[in-house]
Design an enzyme around this catalytic site. Structure first.
Site, PDB file in Angstrom:
ATOM      1  N   GLU A 114     -35.677  64.326 -37.725  1.00  0.00           N
ATOM      2  CA  GLU A 114     -36.615  64.663 -38.802  1.00  0.00           C
ATOM      3  C   GLU A 114     -37.973  63.990 -38.582  1.00  0.00           C
ATOM      4  OE1 GLU A 114     -34.504  65.695 -42.796  1.00  0.00           O
ATOM      5  OE2 GLU A 114     -35.769  63.960 -43.222  1.00  0.00           O
ATOM      6  N   HIS A 150     -13.362  62.845 -23.371  1.00  0.00           N
ATOM      7  CA  HIS A 150     -12.397  63.932 -23.169  1.00  0.00           C
ATOM      8  C   HIS A 150     -12.910  65.231 -23.770  1.00  0.00           C
ATOM      9  CE1 HIS A 150      -9.308  61.152 -21.651  1.00  0.00           C
ATOM     10  NE2 HIS A 150      -9.981  60.288 -22.402  1.00  0.00           N
ATOM     11  N   LYS A 193     -35.701  74.933 -48.717  1.00  0.00           N
ATOM     12  CA  LYS A 193     -35.563  74.476 -50.102  1.00  0.00           C
ATOM     13  C   LYS A 193     -36.156  75.513 -51.054  1.00  0.00           C
ATOM     14  CE  LYS A 193     -35.734  69.429 -49.765  1.00  0.00           C
ATOM     15  NZ  LYS A 193     -36.460  68.232 -50.158  1.00  0.00           N
TER      16      LYS A 193
HETATM   17  O1  PA5 Z   1     -35.360  61.655 -45.084  1.00  0.00           O
HETATM   18  C1  PA5 Z   1     -35.695  62.310 -46.045  1.00  0.00           C
HETATM   19  O2  PA5 Z   1     -36.800  62.182 -46.594  1.00  0.00           O
HETATM   20  C2  PA5 Z   1     -34.755  63.351 -46.639  1.00  0.00           C
HETATM   21  O3  PA5 Z   1     -33.581  63.432 -45.898  1.00  0.00           O
HETATM   22  C3  PA5 Z   1     -34.423  62.978 -48.076  1.00  0.00           C
HETATM   23  O4  PA5 Z   1     -33.810  61.720 -48.113  1.00  0.00           O
HETATM   24  C4  PA5 Z   1     -33.496  64.021 -48.705  1.00  0.00           C
HETATM   25  O5  PA5 Z   1     -34.079  65.303 -48.632  1.00  0.00           O
HETATM   26  C5  PA5 Z   1     -33.203  63.690 -50.154  1.00  0.00           C
HETATM   27  O6  PA5 Z   1     -34.395  63.646 -50.902  1.00  0.00           O
HETATM   28  P1  PA5 Z   1     -34.417  62.970 -52.324  1.00  0.00           P
HETATM   29  O7  PA5 Z   1     -34.231  61.507 -52.145  1.00  0.00           O
HETATM   30  O8  PA5 Z   1     -35.763  63.292 -52.919  1.00  0.00           O
HETATM   31  O9  PA5 Z   1     -33.302  63.577 -53.131  1.00  0.00           O
END
Ligand code: PA5
Length: 477
Positions: free
Chosen positions: A303, A332, A446
């Site tokens: 990410e 394996h 989203k």
């Molecule tokens: O790393 C990130 O920013 C995302 O993975 C968020 O943690 C995830 O989308 C959850 O978001 P939120 O904390 O607003 O629910």
């Protein structure tokens, strides 16, 4: 530093061994000293960028200060965790992505691998679950094994607008209310200090106990703030040790020279490998306890670095696909590909110098040499031999691999690993000249979900989805 003695801390130092990335071990498939040295100035700039921007909330770099600025929060978390251990039979984290992978990772790393199956007397805390999906079957099955009125639910969401987490919250709010329980008594929020829906819900319900996910800390960099610290403390994990380990690694990496800074060198190795087309980064711990550290790392790396625009607005498509693998299990399964498939991978081995126990292998089957040779060894010797054998086989096949050596697994060494990977990611992002700390690519999915479920404000997106061409049945076979 105040955490154990200096000698102990130094004896627990996590170290980077990158010999198997070099020409000396890999021949022409390895980096020459000159090739690596060519990255020195780029690495130095990345180091300076991270150093200068440390702690800046507006750049989402508040995570760099977490080892140092949480004394009061830690005390509060420890007191709350004591109460939870006394008053609840179950602790359930509701969250997703960065709000879940950290708690899962620390639970698996530092608790008994069958923790929930242990009798209560052998557990340091309540039974523990992290629910990071909205598969209805999983939710149903969770509700089959917990008793909501005896459960503390930790709802973790910075935005309070994440559909998955909020759907889970609605389910448990309803359950608690129907069971005659005041939601306030069984729920703790971890969320933004000032904004977001959890803040609003808390205000409506007369103030729910809430921890702050600090402004400058994004989800995937949040394990060392209350997101990860509260669940860890409930499990009896030494959270001061985690933070001390992170701070210790920070001090080790406070050197501009990549030859002396393991996080910087590991970022350089990955970037240099990516530039040679090694677009897959395998994270392979030789420890079941570290299986979910690989998951946590995969989110951090994917990410943070998977971006299509440079900081100065130029188009790009960068990143490296992280893959989790478990030693020895995946010897394996995956290692055939790693040794003979395309030269597109760098394998990071996480190797323990000492396991928490040895587990002797008894003598037996003396007439069967294939089996008898194992007798008299320990499982620790076996897994370490297999780890060394994989490093050898990869190297022999000309495959880049390097090892992070971990003296033993404890809160202090885990804290070091977390901080090392976070710094490595920040350095790599700086070298790629991208925004390491945003995730715009997650947004489109989203928005489509909101539109499909009829959320206000998404009518246009719904129209766009409805106007997609009809599927060709000939292509549905
Ligand atoms: O790393 C990130 O920013 C995302 O993975 C968020 O943690 C995830 O989308 C959850 O978001 P939120 O904390 O607003 O629910």
């Amino acid at each position: 530093m105040g955490y154990k003695t200096k000698e102990w801390r130094n004896s627990m130092r996590v170290t980077l061994d990158y010999n198997n990335m070099t020409e000396k071990f890999l021949g022409e498939k390895g980096f020459t000293d000159r090739q690596l040295s060519a990255y020195s100035s780029k690495a130095n700039l990345a180091f300076q960028y991270v150093k200068e921007n440390r702690g800046k909330d507006e750049l989402y770099m508040g995570w760099t200060e977490l080892p140092y600025n949480q004394k009061e929060i830690v005390d509060d978390i420890l007191a709350t965790a004591r109460d939870i251990r006394k008053n609840f039979q179950y602790f359930v984290v509701l969250g997703i992505g960065g709000s879940a992978l950290g708690p899962i990772m620390a639970f698996n790393a530092l608790c008994h691998l069958h923790y929930n199956d242990l009798p209560k007397s052998k557990r340091k805390g309540p039974k523990f679950y992290v629910e990071d999906n909205v598969d209805p079957v999983r939710m149903r099955d969770l509700l089959d094994v917990i008793e909501p009125e005896k459960t503390c639910f930790n709802v973790v969401s910075k935005s309070g607008a994440t559909s998955e987490t909020m759907a889970q919250y609605l389910i448990i709010q309803d359950l608690l209310t129907k069971a005659g329980v005041n939601v306030k008594d069984n729920v703790i929020f971890t969320t933004d200090a000032k904004k977001g829906n959890l803040k609003k819900i808390s205000d409506e319900l007369g103030g729910i106990k809430s921890y702050v996910l600090p402004d400058g800390v994004g989800g995937r960099f949040s394990q060392l703030c209350p997101v990860g610290l509260l669940p860890a403390a409930v499990l009896g994990i030494d959270i001061k040790g985690l933070l001390a380990g992170a701070g210790y690694m920070d001090s080790i990496c406070n050197k501009p020279s990549m030859r002396q800074n393991p996080a910087l060198m590991s970022a350089v190795l990955q970037i240099a490998a990516m530039e040679q087309g090694k677009n897959v980064g395998v994270m392979m711990p030789y420890s079941d306890n570290l299986k979910y550290l690989a998951d946590w790392y995969c989110q951090l790396w994917a990410e943070s670095l998977g971006k299509n625009e440079t900081l100065d607005g130029k188009p790009c498509n960068v990143g490296q696909t992280p893959v989790k693998s478990l030693g020895v299990t995946d010897q394996h399964s995956q290692v055939q590909l790693y040794t003979e498939g395309p030269y597109d991978k760098v394998v990071t081995l996480l190797s323990l110098k000492k396991y928490a126990c040895e587990m002797p292998i008894p003598h037996g089957c003396e007439n069967i040499p294939d089996v008898a040779f194992l007798g008299g060894h320990t499982m620790e010797e076996l897994i370490q031999a297999e780890n060394a054998a994989t490093a050898y086989a990869l190297t022999k096949a000309g495959r880049m691999n390097y090892t992070l050596w971990i003296p033993e697994l404890n809160a202090f060494t885990l804290g070091q690993l977390l901080f090392l990977f976070e710094l490595q990611t920040a350095y790599a992002g700086a070298m790629l000249n991208i925004n390491t700390f945003n995730q715009p690519g997650v947004e489109e999915g989203k928005k489509a979900t909101f539109a499909l479920l009829g959320k206000a404000g998404y009518a246009e997106k719904k129209q766009e989805l409805d106007s997609l061409p009809a599927k060709d049945v000939k292509q549905m076979i």
